[in-house]
Design a protein around this motif. Structure first.
Motif, PDB file in Angstrom:
ATOM      1  N   GLY A  34      -6.176  -1.109  17.159  1.00 13.04           N
ATOM      2  CA  GLY A  34      -6.263  -2.508  16.876  1.00 13.04           C
ATOM      3  C   GLY A  34      -5.928  -3.501  18.052  1.00 13.04           C
ATOM      4  O   GLY A  34      -5.589  -3.037  18.877  1.00 13.04           O
ATOM      5  N   ARG A  35      -5.932  -4.726  17.682  1.00 12.12           N
ATOM      6  CA  ARG A  35      -5.478  -5.834  18.566  1.00 12.12           C
ATOM      7  C   ARG A  35      -3.979  -5.910  18.866  1.00 12.12           C
ATOM      8  O   ARG A  35      -3.298  -6.109  18.224  1.00 12.12           O
ATOM      9  CB  ARG A  35      -5.962  -7.183  18.159  1.00 12.12           C
ATOM     10  CG  ARG A  35      -5.560  -8.141  19.295  1.00 12.12           C
ATOM     11  CD  ARG A  35      -6.275  -9.473  18.587  1.00 12.12           C
ATOM     12  NE  ARG A  35      -5.615 -10.129  17.443  1.00 12.12           N
ATOM     13  CZ  ARG A  35      -4.679 -10.941  17.480  1.00 12.12           C
ATOM     14  NH1 ARG A  35      -4.261 -11.243  18.348  1.00 12.12           N
ATOM     15  NH2 ARG A  35      -4.237 -11.309  16.114  1.00 12.12           N
ATOM     16  N   ILE A  64      -4.874  -0.684   9.367  1.00 12.96           N
ATOM     17  CA  ILE A  64      -4.358  -1.057  10.647  1.00 12.96           C
ATOM     18  C   ILE A  64      -5.064  -1.910  11.555  1.00 12.96           C
ATOM     19  O   ILE A  64      -4.555  -2.820  12.376  1.00 12.96           O
ATOM     20  CB  ILE A  64      -3.723   0.132  11.541  1.00 12.96           C
ATOM     21  CG1 ILE A  64      -2.889   1.207  10.513  1.00 12.96           C
ATOM     22  CG2 ILE A  64      -3.179  -0.143  12.731  1.00 12.96           C
ATOM     23  CD1 ILE A  64      -2.592   2.596  11.005  1.00 12.96           C
ATOM     24  N   ALA A  65      -6.282  -1.772  11.894  1.00  9.35           N
ATOM     25  CA  ALA A  65      -7.101  -2.517  12.515  1.00  9.35           C
ATOM     26  C   ALA A  65      -7.190  -3.935  12.336  1.00  9.35           C
ATOM     27  O   ALA A  65      -7.806  -4.690  13.120  1.00  9.35           O
ATOM     28  CB  ALA A  65      -8.707  -1.624  12.596  1.00  9.35           C
ATOM     29  N   LYS A  70       0.891  -1.274  -0.071  1.00 13.34           N
ATOM     30  CA  LYS A  70       0.041   0.242  -0.008  1.00 13.34           C
ATOM     31  C   LYS A  70       0.875   1.237   0.049  1.00 13.34           C
ATOM     32  O   LYS A  70       1.865   1.421   0.503  1.00 13.34           O
ATOM     33  CB  LYS A  70      -1.041  -0.011   1.221  1.00 13.34           C
ATOM     34  CG  LYS A  70      -1.986  -1.176   1.215  1.00 13.34           C
ATOM     35  CD  LYS A  70      -3.078  -0.894   2.349  1.00 13.34           C
ATOM     36  CE  LYS A  70      -4.304  -1.577   2.208  1.00 13.34           C
ATOM     37  NZ  LYS A  70      -5.213  -0.729   1.274  1.00 13.34           N
ATOM     38  N   GLU A  71       0.315   2.321  -0.661  1.00 15.13           N
ATOM     39  CA  GLU A  71       1.115   3.704  -0.585  1.00 15.13           C
ATOM     40  C   GLU A  71       0.886   4.460   0.678  1.00 15.13           C
ATOM     41  O   GLU A  71       1.411   5.253   1.072  1.00 15.13           O
ATOM     42  CB  GLU A  71       0.545   4.317  -1.781  1.00 15.13           C
ATOM     43  CG  GLU A  71       1.025   3.756  -3.056  1.00 15.13           C
ATOM     44  CD  GLU A  71       0.644   4.739  -4.049  1.00 15.13           C
ATOM     45  OE1 GLU A  71      -0.129   6.008  -3.981  1.00 15.13           O
ATOM     46  OE2 GLU A  71       1.041   4.684  -5.326  1.00 15.13           O
ATOM     47  N   MET A  72      -0.370   4.060   1.544  1.00 18.62           N
ATOM     48  CA  MET A  72      -0.718   4.856   2.495  1.00 18.62           C
ATOM     49  C   MET A  72      -1.528   3.714   3.521  1.00 18.62           C
ATOM     50  O   MET A  72      -2.317   3.076   2.962  1.00 18.62           O
ATOM     51  CB  MET A  72      -1.271   6.108   2.495  1.00 18.62           C
ATOM     52  CG  MET A  72      -1.502   6.799   3.604  1.00 18.62           C
ATOM     53  SD  MET A  72      -2.306   8.578   3.010  1.00 18.62           S
ATOM     54  CE  MET A  72      -0.856   9.351   2.419  1.00 18.62           C
ATOM     55  N   ALA A  73      -1.217   3.842   4.933  1.00 16.17           N
ATOM     56  CA  ALA A  73      -1.846   3.227   5.927  1.00 16.17           C
ATOM     57  C   ALA A  73      -2.916   4.007   6.351  1.00 16.17           C
ATOM     58  O   ALA A  73      -2.804   4.943   7.223  1.00 16.17           O
ATOM     59  CB  ALA A  73      -0.916   2.358   6.883  1.00 16.17           C
ATOM     60  N   ILE A  94       2.470  -5.623  13.073  1.00 16.87           N
ATOM     61  CA  ILE A  94       2.845  -4.574  12.689  1.00 16.87           C
ATOM     62  C   ILE A  94       3.170  -3.755  13.539  1.00 16.87           C
ATOM     63  O   ILE A  94       2.641  -3.822  14.715  1.00 16.87           O
ATOM     64  CB  ILE A  94       2.021  -4.022  11.690  1.00 16.87           C
ATOM     65  CG1 ILE A  94       0.552  -3.534  12.416  1.00 16.87           C
ATOM     66  CG2 ILE A  94       1.723  -4.883  10.545  1.00 16.87           C
ATOM     67  CD1 ILE A  94      -0.445  -3.094  11.511  1.00 16.87           C
ATOM     68  N   ALA A  95       3.744  -2.333  13.528  1.00 19.85           N
ATOM     69  CA  ALA A  95       4.078  -1.461  14.501  1.00 19.85           C
ATOM     70  C   ALA A  95       4.161  -0.066  13.896  1.00 19.85           C
ATOM     71  O   ALA A  95       4.440   0.044  12.756  1.00 19.85           O
ATOM     72  CB  ALA A  95       5.349  -1.796  15.248  1.00 19.85           C
TER      73      ALA A  95
END
Length: 309
Positions: free
Chosen positions: A217-218, A188-189, A180-183, A239-240
């Motif tokens: 998110g979790r 994220i969720a 992806k180009e942007m999150a 992820i972080a």
């Protein structure tokens, strides 16, 4: 090394000993001569500098102000003597640095190596930790230079340089988000998240992201250091969030991917280079500051950040 005029040296000695007679004996001068020097000094300053008491003398408010300047100059004179005396064998000294772990991985080692070319006898003490510990080191005068994220504008220090550093999501190179180009928040969720530890988060701009109603998110793990956080992401645990500078090397080596955040999630992090206020810096320290500034400016230029002098 007497770089001060005689009357100022005599005034300092008189206050230290609490007695003109004792001060005169320590300097091997006549009490009457010292007394004349002090009276002349009061005339030049235009204020009473000390009070005569039955058991000695003590400074007035004006005398206390003058005394603080005399003693500050004495400290700086000792530094001048040390630097000039060291020129014959090479300038020696120690630079005490307090910095976020991000800067200890590449930027600071590079800056130290560059300074070593001109000042091979200068050594370093490097302290790392969260923003609170780093800035405390500066305020306690245990650090000569601080590099930290999102430092309060109210910190009592000189801000030499400030640049912005975008925050994004880091993932394993083959993670679906890496394409992806942007999150976005929705992106994220969907995935397990490795969060900063409580101490790290408390003094970070990410605090508002995790405290908001729309949580990220979790959370599957918490890491107190960026190095641990990156290791868990590389292992595929989740992820972080991390700034670009904090992961630039791993991204260039193909070990991690970094995806910028959508604009509505959080503002870019702010990197600040701080030094103690009012301190006269030795020549090697001034050069080191310039090297670090150049390193940060080069990073900002490459990544289209913005600097604030």
């Amino acid at each position: 090394m007497a770089l001060l005029k005689t009357s100022l040296i005599h005034f300092d000695a008189a206050i230290r000993h609490g007695s003109i007679r004792k001060a005169a004996e320590s300097l091997n001068v006549a009490s009457s001569a010292m007394n004349r020097q002090l009276l002349q000094l009061e005339q030049e300053i235009g204020a009473q500098l000390f009070e005569r008491l039955p058991r000695g003398i003590q400074p007035t408010a004006a005398g206390g102000v003058l005394l603080s300047y005399i003693r500050r100059w004495n400290r700086e004179a000792a530094l001048v003597k040390q630097e000039i005396g060291g020129l014959s064998g090479g300038v020696r000294g120690t630079i005490r640095i307090a910095a976020a772990e991000t800067f200890t991985e590449d930027l600071l080692p590079t800056a130290m190596t560059r300074l070593q070319v001109a000042f091979p006898h200068v050594n370093y003490t490097l302290i790392s930790g969260d923003n609170q510990r780093i800035t405390n080191e500066l305020l306690a005068k245990e650090a000569d230079l601080v590099l930290a994220y999102d430092v309060s504008e109210h910190v009592r220090a000189e801000r030499v340089l400030s640049i912005t550093d975008p925050v994004g999501i880091i993932t394993a190179p083959d993670h679906p988000l890496s394409r992806k180009e942007m999150a976005t928040r929705a992106d994220i969720a969907e995935w397990a998240l490795i969060a900063p530890g409580d101490d790290w988060l408390r003094h970070s701009g990410l605090k508002h992201v995790f405290e908001g109603e729309q949580g990220p998110g979790r959370i599957v793990a918490r890491a107190e250091r960026p190095g641990i956080l990156k290791a868990l992401v590389r292992a595929g645990l989740g992820i972080a969030f991390l700034s670009l500078l904090g992961v630039e090397k791993e991204v260039s080596e193909g070990k991690l991917a970094w995806i910028p955040l959508a604009d509505d999630i959080m503002e870019p992090a702010r990197i600040s280079l701080l030094v103690p206020r009012g301190r006269v810096q030795p020549v090697y320290m001034m050069e080191f500051i310039e090297i670090v500034k150049r390193e940060l400016s080069e990073y900002q230029t490459v990544n289209r950040g913005s600097a604030v002098a």
